[in-house]
Design a protein around this motif. Structure first.
Motif, PDB file in Angstrom:
ATOM      1  N   VAL A 147       0.881  -1.037   0.372  1.00 52.28           N
ATOM      2  CA  VAL A 147       0.203   0.084   0.214  1.00 52.28           C
ATOM      3  C   VAL A 147       1.080   1.230   0.313  1.00 52.28           C
ATOM      4  CG1 VAL A 147      -1.857   1.002   1.094  1.00 52.28           C
ATOM      5  CG2 VAL A 147      -1.639  -1.008   1.402  1.00 52.28           C
ATOM      6  N   VAL A 148       0.840   2.654  -1.166  1.00 51.31           N
ATOM      7  CA  VAL A 148       1.021   3.648  -0.771  1.00 51.31           C
ATOM      8  C   VAL A 148       0.295   4.955  -0.137  1.00 51.31           C
ATOM      9  CG1 VAL A 148       2.557   5.231  -2.352  1.00 51.31           C
ATOM     10  CG2 VAL A 148       3.159   2.591  -2.614  1.00 51.31           C
ATOM     11  N   VAL A 149       0.733   5.500   0.881  1.00 50.06           N
ATOM     12  CA  VAL A 149      -0.109   6.448   0.926  1.00 50.06           C
ATOM     13  C   VAL A 149       0.694   7.718   0.605  1.00 50.06           C
ATOM     14  CG1 VAL A 149      -0.869   7.319   2.989  1.00 50.06           C
ATOM     15  CG2 VAL A 149      -1.101   4.906   2.938  1.00 50.06           C
ATOM     16  N   VAL A 150      -0.276   8.793  -0.136  1.00 46.38           N
ATOM     17  CA  VAL A 150       1.151  10.493   0.127  1.00 46.38           C
ATOM     18  C   VAL A 150      -0.041  10.768   0.705  1.00 46.38           C
ATOM     19  CG1 VAL A 150       1.237  11.827  -2.015  1.00 46.38           C
ATOM     20  CG2 VAL A 150       1.638   9.407  -2.773  1.00 46.38           C
ATOM     21  N   ASN A 151       0.659  11.847   1.501  1.00 45.72           N
ATOM     22  CA  ASN A 151       0.363  12.384   2.482  1.00 45.72           C
ATOM     23  C   ASN A 151       0.980  14.250   2.550  1.00 45.72           C
ATOM     24  OD1 ASN A 151      -1.299  14.368   4.662  1.00 45.72           O
ATOM     25  ND2 ASN A 151      -0.547  13.362   5.809  1.00 45.72           N
TER      26      ASN A 151
END
Length: 415
Positions: A288-292
Motif C-alpha cells: 500500500v502507498v499513502v501520499v500525504n
C-alpha cells in the motif's frame, strides 16, 4: 490555529519520552504486532538482502564478538544505501532488525549529526519490545543495548527517530553478541506500508504536548518517527513500515516557495540530499502507498506575496505523481491523504483545505477515468490542542490518525 504550520520534521520512540503509550480508541483495530498476519519468512526482501557466509570476529575481552553489517540475517527496512561497508540512511523510521540467541547484544552505529540532547541524532533500540533511547554521534560506535537478558531467543529493532533535514546521515556498523551465540532469521508478516509525506509524516515535535506551540520549536529530542500515524497503522496491521518523508517538502512547491526539489522530484533518491544512488522500486515494493502532501504547497511565500498554487495547478501535479507511482507499483492501492494541520483559516482568504481537498479528489477521478480504479482518499480531521512543536500533531493525534488509516487499509487489502 493562528499561523503557518511549519513543516520541518524529525522522528523518535515509544514510552520513554512523553508519559507512556497514547490512549487507545475502542472503535479502531486492535491488532498487536505479529497477531494479525501469519508469520512467514522472506515474502518481502529487505532493503539490502545481503547473502553469503560471514565470520564473526575473535572474541574481545568482554566475551563479545562482532557481526558485520552485511550479515545475511540482519534485516534492513526502508531506503538504505547498501553499497558501502556500513549501510547508510537518512529518511525517518529506517529500521534494522535481528533475532538472536543469548543474554547480551550491542549495536554499532554512527551518525553525522552533532549536537546535544535538543538537536542530536536520536535512535530507538528495542529488545523484546522494550525501548531504549540512544543519542548517536560520530565519536562513538558501540552502544550496549542488552545485558543479562536470559537464555533463549530475543528480538532487536533499531529505528532512526529523525530525518536528515539537509545534514544528518546514519551508518549501521553491525552487532556484537556473546561468543558462541547466533542470529536467527527475522520473522516478518509479508506486509509493507509506505507513506510519502512531509514533517507530519516525519513526526516533527510529536512528543511535545502544549497549548502554546508558537513557543516551542523543532527539536530532535521531541521527535519520534516510530510513533507517527504511518508507523501506528503498520503496527496495528502487523506490517513493515517505510517512510519517504522530508520536512518542508511539497507536491507542487515547498514550504514558503523554498528552492530545492519537491518530494516527487526526490522520491527515487536513496538518500534525499544526494542525487545518487537511485532507489530500485523493484527491490522491496510496498503493498500500500499513502501520499500525504499539500500543507507546504499552500503555505504563503516568504513575505506573503504568493499564497500557493491554484486548485488546478495542484490537481495537475497530483495527477502526475499518482501516474508515476502507478507506473512503479502496478496493482497496489494508492491512498491520497490530507490533514491534520491544513485548514480554511490559514492562509487568510485562500481556503487551503477546501481547495486542496477538491483538487485531490478531482485528481483521483482523473486517474479512475484513465482506468486506475485502485486510488482512494482519506481525510484526517483537523487537530486540536494540545499541539506538538510548531503546531505539529502530538503522539495522541498520530495515534488517532494511525487507527483511521489502519481501518481503511484493512478494507482495501482484507488484512
Amino acid at each position: 490555529m493562528k499561523r503557518a504550520i511549519l513543516l520541518w520534521s524529525a522522528v523518535v520512540s515509544l514510552s520513554a519520552c512523553s508519559g507512556g503509550d497514547p490512549p487507545a480508541d475502542d472503535s479502531a483495530p486492535r491488532a498487536k504486532p505479529g497477531s494479525g498476519a501469519p508469520v512467514v519468512l522472506g515474502v518481502h526482501p529487505d532493503a539490502c538482502a545481503f547473502s553469503g557466509d560471514v565470520l564473526p570476529s575473535a572474541a574481545a575481552a568482554d566475551g563479545m564478538v562482532d557481526l558485520p553489517p552485511n550479515h545475511p540475517l540482519i534485516r534492513y527496512v526502508g531506503r538504505v544505501d547498501c553499497r558501502p561497508s556500513a549501510p547508510r540512511f537518512s529518511y525517518p523510521a529506517v529500521s534494522v532488525k535481528a533475532r538472536f540467541t543469548g543474554s547480551a547484544i550491542d549495536v554499532k552505529l554512527r551518525d553525522s549529526v552533532e549536537g546535544g540532547e535538543e538537536q542530536g541524532s536520536w535512535y530507538e533500540a528495542l529488545v523484546d519490545g522494550v525501548p531504549q533511547q540512544l543519542l548517536v554521534n560520530a565519536q562513538k560506535e558501540v552502544y550496549s543495548i542488552g545485558r543479562d537478558l536470559g537464555p533463549g531467543e530475543h528480538s532487536l529493532e533499531v529505528w532512526r527517530r529523525i530525518e536528515s533535514r539537509g545534514a544528518g546521515q546514519g551508518e549501521f556498523l553491525g552487532l556484537r553478541v556473546r561468543s558462541g551465540e547466533t542470529l536467527k532469521p527475522v520473522l516478518v508478516s509479508g506486509r509493507r506500508i509506505e507513506v510519502i509525506g512531509d514533517s507530519v509524516t516525519c513526526g516533527y515535535g510529536n512528543l511535545k504536548r502544549t497549548s502554546t506551540p508558537d513557543e516551542f520549536h523543532y527539536t530532535t529530542k521531541n521527535t519520534n518517527a516510530r510513533l507517527t500515524y504511518g508507523a501506528v497503522a503498520a503496527q496495528l496491521l502487523s506490517a513493515e513500515y517505510v517512510a519517504v518523508a522530508y520536512s518542508g517538502k511539497g507536491l507542487w512547491r515547498n514550504y514558503q516557495a523554498a528552492p530545492g526539489p519537491t518530494l516527487p522530484q526526490l522520491y527515487l533518491r536513496v538518500l534525499p540530499d544526494e542525487a545518487s544512488p537511485l532507489w530500485d522500486v523493484r527491490r522491496s515494493p510496498p503493498d500500500v502507498v499513502v501520499v500525504n502532501l499539500g500543507t507546504n504547497d499552500f503555505s504563503p511565500s516568504a513575505g506573503g506575496a504568493d499564497p500557493g498554487p491554484s486548485g488546478e495547478r495542484f490537481r495537475a501535479a497530483y495527477v502526475e505523481f499518482l501516474k508515476t507511482l502507478r507506473g512503479h507499483y502496478p496493482g497496489v492501492p494508492l491512498v491520497a491523504a490530507l490533514g491534520p494541520v491544513m485548514s480554511d483559516n490559514y492562509p487568510v482568504g485562500v481556503r487551503a483545505l477546501t481547495t486542496a481537498t477538491g483538487a485531490v479528489q478531482a485528481a483521483i477521478e482523473v486517474r479512475k477515468g484513465a482506468g486506475d480504479a485502485d486510488v482512494h482518499f482519506i481525510s484526517f480531521p483537523l487537530q486540536s490542542a494540545p499541539y506538538g512543536e510548531d503546531w505539529h500533531p502530538t503522539v495522541e493525534t498520530h495515534e488517532k490518525m494511525g487507527r483511521q488509516l489502519a481501518e481503511l487499509v484493512q478494507r482495501l487489502k482484507g488484512w
